[in-house]
Design a protein around this motif. Structure first.
Motif, PDB file in Angstrom:
ATOM      1  N   LEU A  64      52.377  52.862  17.451  1.00 34.42           N
ATOM      2  CA  LEU A  64      52.674  52.883  18.878  1.00 34.42           C
ATOM      3  C   LEU A  64      52.207  54.201  19.477  1.00 34.42           C
ATOM      4  N   GLY A  65      51.994  54.184  20.762  1.00 26.59           N
ATOM      5  CA  GLY A  65      51.588  55.413  21.422  1.00 26.59           C
ATOM      6  C   GLY A  65      52.785  56.252  21.809  1.00 26.59           C
ATOM      7  N   GLY A  66      52.554  57.508  22.063  1.00 23.78           N
ATOM      8  CA  GLY A  66      53.574  58.408  22.597  1.00 23.78           C
ATOM      9  C   GLY A  66      54.757  58.634  21.696  1.00 23.78           C
ATOM     10  N   ASN A  67      55.882  58.788  22.326  1.00 26.31           N
ATOM     11  CA  ASN A  67      57.134  59.143  21.684  1.00 26.31           C
ATOM     12  C   ASN A  67      57.604  58.094  20.677  1.00 26.31           C
ATOM     13  N   SER A  68      57.439  56.828  20.968  1.00 24.30           N
ATOM     14  CA  SER A  68      57.928  55.779  20.071  1.00 24.30           C
ATOM     15  C   SER A  68      57.230  55.826  18.726  1.00 24.30           C
ATOM     16  N   GLY A  69      55.949  56.067  18.726  1.00 22.47           N
ATOM     17  CA  GLY A  69      55.223  56.169  17.469  1.00 22.47           C
ATOM     18  C   GLY A  69      55.753  57.292  16.604  1.00 22.47           C
ATOM     19  N   GLN A  70      56.039  58.437  17.209  1.00 25.17           N
ATOM     20  CA  GLN A  70      56.573  59.574  16.455  1.00 25.17           C
ATOM     21  C   GLN A  70      57.976  59.279  15.953  1.00 25.17           C
ATOM     22  N   GLU A 122      68.798  44.082   6.289  1.00 28.32           N
ATOM     23  CA  GLU A 122      68.590  43.737   7.697  1.00 28.32           C
ATOM     24  C   GLU A 122      67.794  44.781   8.465  1.00 28.32           C
ATOM     25  N   THR A 123      67.777  45.993   7.994  1.00 32.38           N
ATOM     26  CA  THR A 123      67.103  47.078   8.700  1.00 32.38           C
ATOM     27  C   THR A 123      65.616  46.818   8.954  1.00 32.38           C
ATOM     28  N   PRO A 124      64.867  46.298   7.992  1.00 30.30           N
ATOM     29  CA  PRO A 124      63.438  46.082   8.257  1.00 30.30           C
ATOM     30  C   PRO A 124      63.189  45.211   9.485  1.00 30.30           C
ATOM     31  N   ALA A 125      63.987  44.189   9.654  1.00 25.47           N
ATOM     32  CA  ALA A 125      63.786  43.296  10.797  1.00 25.47           C
ATOM     33  C   ALA A 125      64.108  43.993  12.114  1.00 25.47           C
ATOM     34  N   SER A 126      65.228  44.677  12.176  1.00 22.35           N
ATOM     35  CA  SER A 126      65.651  45.264  13.442  1.00 22.35           C
ATOM     36  C   SER A 126      64.814  46.473  13.856  1.00 22.35           C
ATOM     37  N   ILE A 127      64.620  47.402  12.950  1.00 23.18           N
ATOM     38  CA  ILE A 127      63.828  48.589  13.297  1.00 23.18           C
ATOM     39  C   ILE A 127      62.344  48.276  13.281  1.00 23.18           C
ATOM     40  N   GLY A 128      61.930  47.482  12.310  1.00 21.49           N
ATOM     41  CA  GLY A 128      60.519  47.108  12.233  1.00 21.49           C
ATOM     42  C   GLY A 128      60.045  46.408  13.492  1.00 21.49           C
ATOM     43  N   GLU A 129      60.873  45.527  14.021  1.00 24.96           N
ATOM     44  CA  GLU A 129      60.528  44.819  15.256  1.00 24.96           C
ATOM     45  C   GLU A 129      60.405  45.801  16.433  1.00 24.96           C
ATOM     46  N   ALA A 130      61.316  46.759  16.495  1.00 25.87           N
ATOM     47  CA  ALA A 130      61.280  47.744  17.584  1.00 25.87           C
ATOM     48  C   ALA A 130      60.081  48.675  17.462  1.00 25.87           C
ATOM     49  N   CYS A 131      59.564  48.848  16.253  1.00 25.51           N
ATOM     50  CA  CYS A 131      58.425  49.745  16.047  1.00 25.51           C
ATOM     51  C   CYS A 131      57.076  49.038  16.164  1.00 25.51           C
TER      52      CYS A 131
END
Length: 123
Positions: free
Chosen positions: A25-31, A113-122
């Motif tokens: 992702l670009g910007g802050n989210s990628g970091q 469950e973490t891969p689905a929730s955080i992975g989706e947001a990333c």
């Protein structure tokens, strides 16, 4: 606790795999996603070095990870990522309490469950 420990760490490895796209992702989210992946890598490394017979140390490590995720949530500009990180931090804190008594079943669930929730947001 030994069998549960192995399952929790296997879940941690899955987390790292699912977050492999972080930083795309670009910007802050990628970091923030990259830092989240690093936090999980450090957590897995740390708990692998802890004796299974010392649940208090496992609890401490899990609480520290939750704190790191809270800090990353505060940095995140993206609302979905912020929400996902806060939710995972809350789940980890709850799991840490049980881990402190030697019960890793809740931690196993969180790590699955973490891969689905955080992975989706990333993504």
């Amino acid at each position: 606790m030994r069998y549960g420990v192995v399952r929790a760490l296997a879940g941690g490895v899955l987390v790292l795999g699912a977050l492999s796209g972080c930083g795309m992702l670009g910007g802050n989210s990628g970091q923030v996603c990259t830092d989240t992946k690093k936090a999980f890598q450090q957590y897995v490394t740390q708990v692998r070095s802890l004796p299974a017979a010392e649940p208090a140390r496992w609890r401490q490590a899990t609480e520290q990870l939750a704190g790191r995720l809270d800090g990353l949530a505060k940095k995140a500009d993206d609302a979905a990522l912020k929400k996902a990180l806060k939710a995972e931090a809350g789940k980890l804190r709850s799991a840490a309490t049980a881990v402190g008594t030697g019960d890793v079943s809740q931690l196993n669930t969180v790590m699955k469950e973490t891969p689905a929730s955080i992975g989706e947001a990333c993504d």
